[in-house]
Write a protein that holds these residues in place. Sequence first.
Motif, PDB file in Angstrom:
ATOM      1  N   ARG A   1      90.662  81.026  43.814  1.00  0.00           N
ATOM      2  CA  ARG A   1      91.346  80.427  42.668  1.00  0.00           C
ATOM      3  C   ARG A   1      92.124  81.495  41.919  1.00  0.00           C
ATOM      4  NH1 ARG A   1      89.416  77.701  38.434  1.00  0.00           N
ATOM      5  NH2 ARG A   1      88.329  79.485  37.728  1.00  0.00           N
ATOM      6  N   ASN A   2      93.281  81.098  41.452  1.00  0.00           N
ATOM      7  CA  ASN A   2      94.064  81.958  40.574  1.00  0.00           C
ATOM      8  C   ASN A   2      94.300  81.158  39.294  1.00  0.00           C
ATOM      9  OD1 ASN A   2      95.907  83.576  39.267  1.00  0.00           O
ATOM     10  ND2 ASN A   2      97.594  83.120  40.654  1.00  0.00           N
ATOM     11  N   PRO A   3      93.387  81.288  38.314  1.00  0.00           N
ATOM     12  CA  PRO A   3      93.449  80.450  37.105  1.00  0.00           C
ATOM     13  C   PRO A   3      94.739  80.631  36.317  1.00  0.00           C
ATOM     14  CG  PRO A   3      91.399  81.738  37.177  1.00  0.00           C
ATOM     15  CD  PRO A   3      92.281  82.253  38.276  1.00  0.00           C
ATOM     16  N   LEU A   4      95.332  81.806  36.387  1.00  0.00           N
ATOM     17  CA  LEU A   4      96.554  82.050  35.615  1.00  0.00           C
ATOM     18  C   LEU A   4      97.684  81.122  36.017  1.00  0.00           C
ATOM     19  CD1 LEU A   4      96.964  85.895  35.168  1.00  0.00           C
ATOM     20  CD2 LEU A   4      96.400  84.161  33.475  1.00  0.00           C
ATOM     21  N   CYS A   5      97.702  80.755  37.297  1.00  0.00           N
ATOM     22  CA  CYS A   5      98.800  79.921  37.808  1.00  0.00           C
ATOM     23  C   CYS A   5      98.307  78.524  38.175  1.00  0.00           C
ATOM     24  CB  CYS A   5      99.421  80.606  39.015  1.00  0.00           C
ATOM     25  SG  CYS A   5     100.780  79.736  39.763  1.00  0.00           S
ATOM     26  N   GLY A   6      96.994  78.398  38.426  1.00  0.00           N
ATOM     27  CA  GLY A   6      96.457  77.113  38.846  1.00  0.00           C
ATOM     28  C   GLY A   6      96.385  76.973  40.357  1.00  0.00           C
ATOM     29  N   ASP A   7      96.589  78.068  41.061  1.00  0.00           N
ATOM     30  CA  ASP A   7      96.521  78.016  42.529  1.00  0.00           C
ATOM     31  C   ASP A   7      95.062  77.922  42.968  1.00  0.00           C
ATOM     32  OD1 ASP A   7      99.268  78.737  42.505  1.00  0.00           O
ATOM     33  OD2 ASP A   7      98.686  80.853  42.375  1.00  0.00           O
ATOM     34  N   GLN A   8      94.789  77.050  43.927  1.00  0.00           N
ATOM     35  CA  GLN A   8      93.466  77.052  44.536  1.00  0.00           C
ATOM     36  C   GLN A   8      93.573  76.692  46.009  1.00  0.00           C
ATOM     37  OE1 GLN A   8      90.874  73.994  42.829  1.00  0.00           O
ATOM     38  NE2 GLN A   8      92.508  73.559  41.407  1.00  0.00           N
ATOM     39  N   GLY A  64      98.900  74.822  45.274  1.00  0.00           N
ATOM     40  CA  GLY A  64      99.311  75.994  44.511  1.00  0.00           C
ATOM     41  C   GLY A  64     100.815  76.056  44.416  1.00  0.00           C
ATOM     42  N   CYS A  65     101.293  77.119  43.795  1.00  0.00           N
ATOM     43  CA  CYS A  65     102.730  77.287  43.613  1.00  0.00           C
ATOM     44  C   CYS A  65     103.381  77.675  44.946  1.00  0.00           C
ATOM     45  CB  CYS A  65     102.988  78.360  42.561  1.00  0.00           C
ATOM     46  SG  CYS A  65     102.433  79.992  43.083  1.00  0.00           S
ATOM     47  N   ALA A  66     104.688  77.769  44.930  1.00  0.00           N
ATOM     48  CA  ALA A  66     105.443  78.074  46.146  1.00  0.00           C
ATOM     49  C   ALA A  66     104.988  79.393  46.774  1.00  0.00           C
ATOM     50  CB  ALA A  66     106.938  78.143  45.821  1.00  0.00           C
ATOM     51  N   ILE A  67     104.806  80.407  45.955  1.00  0.00           N
ATOM     52  CA  ILE A  67     104.456  81.729  46.494  1.00  0.00           C
ATOM     53  C   ILE A  67     103.064  81.709  47.118  1.00  0.00           C
ATOM     54  CG2 ILE A  67     103.977  84.135  45.874  1.00  0.00           C
ATOM     55  CD1 ILE A  67     106.923  83.588  45.834  1.00  0.00           C
ATOM     56  N   SER A  68     102.097  81.093  46.444  1.00  0.00           N
ATOM     57  CA  SER A  68     100.735  81.091  46.992  1.00  0.00           C
ATOM     58  C   SER A  68     100.660  80.270  48.272  1.00  0.00           C
ATOM     59  CB  SER A  68      99.718  80.583  45.956  1.00  0.00           C
ATOM     60  OG  SER A  68      99.855  79.197  45.745  1.00  0.00           O
ATOM     61  N   THR A  69     101.412  79.173  48.324  1.00  0.00           N
ATOM     62  CA  THR A  69     101.430  78.339  49.527  1.00  0.00           C
ATOM     63  C   THR A  69     102.091  79.078  50.694  1.00  0.00           C
ATOM     64  OG1 THR A  69     101.548  76.338  48.178  1.00  0.00           O
ATOM     65  CG2 THR A  69     102.196  76.119  50.484  1.00  0.00           C
ATOM     66  N   MET A 110     103.053  88.797  37.544  1.00  0.00           N
ATOM     67  CA  MET A 110     102.361  87.507  37.524  1.00  0.00           C
ATOM     68  C   MET A 110     102.277  86.878  38.916  1.00  0.00           C
ATOM     69  SD  MET A 110     101.288  86.460  34.509  1.00  0.00           S
ATOM     70  CE  MET A 110     101.257  84.667  34.612  1.00  0.00           C
ATOM     71  N   ARG A 111     103.302  87.146  39.717  1.00  0.00           N
ATOM     72  CA  ARG A 111     103.374  86.540  41.050  1.00  0.00           C
ATOM     73  C   ARG A 111     102.526  87.277  42.087  1.00  0.00           C
ATOM     74  NH1 ARG A 111     105.946  81.602  40.678  1.00  0.00           N
ATOM     75  NH2 ARG A 111     103.917  81.597  39.718  1.00  0.00           N
ATOM     76  N   VAL A 112     102.171  88.512  41.752  1.00  0.00           N
ATOM     77  CA  VAL A 112     101.375  89.296  42.704  1.00  0.00           C
ATOM     78  C   VAL A 112     100.056  88.582  42.983  1.00  0.00           C
ATOM     79  CG1 VAL A 112     100.121  91.467  43.038  1.00  0.00           C
ATOM     80  CG2 VAL A 112     102.461  91.500  42.160  1.00  0.00           C
ATOM     81  N   LYS A 113      99.474  87.990  41.926  1.00  0.00           N
ATOM     82  CA  LYS A 113      98.199  87.286  42.108  1.00  0.00           C
ATOM     83  C   LYS A 113      98.370  86.047  42.968  1.00  0.00           C
ATOM     84  CE  LYS A 113      95.966  89.197  38.160  1.00  0.00           C
ATOM     85  NZ  LYS A 113      95.395  89.042  36.840  1.00  0.00           N
ATOM     86  N   CYS A 114      99.501  85.381  42.815  1.00  0.00           N
ATOM     87  CA  CYS A 114      99.792  84.204  43.646  1.00  0.00           C
ATOM     88  C   CYS A 114      99.881  84.611  45.119  1.00  0.00           C
ATOM     89  CB  CYS A 114     101.111  83.571  43.214  1.00  0.00           C
ATOM     90  SG  CYS A 114     101.130  83.025  41.500  1.00  0.00           S
ATOM     91  N   ALA A 115     100.584  85.717  45.362  1.00  0.00           N
ATOM     92  CA  ALA A 115     100.796  86.173  46.737  1.00  0.00           C
ATOM     93  C   ALA A 115      99.507  86.734  47.337  1.00  0.00           C
ATOM     94  CB  ALA A 115     101.901  87.227  46.778  1.00  0.00           C
TER      95      ALA A 115
HETATM   96 ZN    ZN Z   1     100.809  80.786  41.840  1.00  0.00          ZN
END
Ligand code: ZN
Length: 150
Positions: free
Chosen positions: A35-42, A63-68, A124-129
Amino acid sequence: MSDLRDLYQEVILDHTKRPRNFGSLGSATHRATGRNPLCGDQLVLMLDIKDGVVRDAHFAGKGCAISTASASLLTEAVKGKTTAEAHALFELFHDAVTAPADAVLDLDSLGKLAALAGVREFPMRVKCASLAWHTLEAALAGASAPVSTE
Ligand code: ZN
């Protein structure tokens, strides 16, 4: 350089719109959730590992585009790799996305994953990636506690 950027954008868009290896994996031997709570990615990462080789990898979640895109690229990248090679890829990827923005990266070793290296300019996007990759580490280690970037 802008041509390269366009190419990277295309790779990310493609994997966001059409995620590879998405959905549950019946033969999974290892799994972990992240989970990345900052962005809502799971996401849930599922691996089918036999004799030290990742035979298949799937992910599910939202999740967002980057996490997906990152999770999709990860499942393609680790398939057929030994668990040691998959771990080495995690380190390579992690180093790339946390490197200073002006660092010279070994883009050849990263292959398609290089498309995500640009996120290092956006903390911020590093966590998504990175989410899928930290989840990969947990799955490889057989950890049962969910991974959180926070
Ligand atoms: Zn994200």
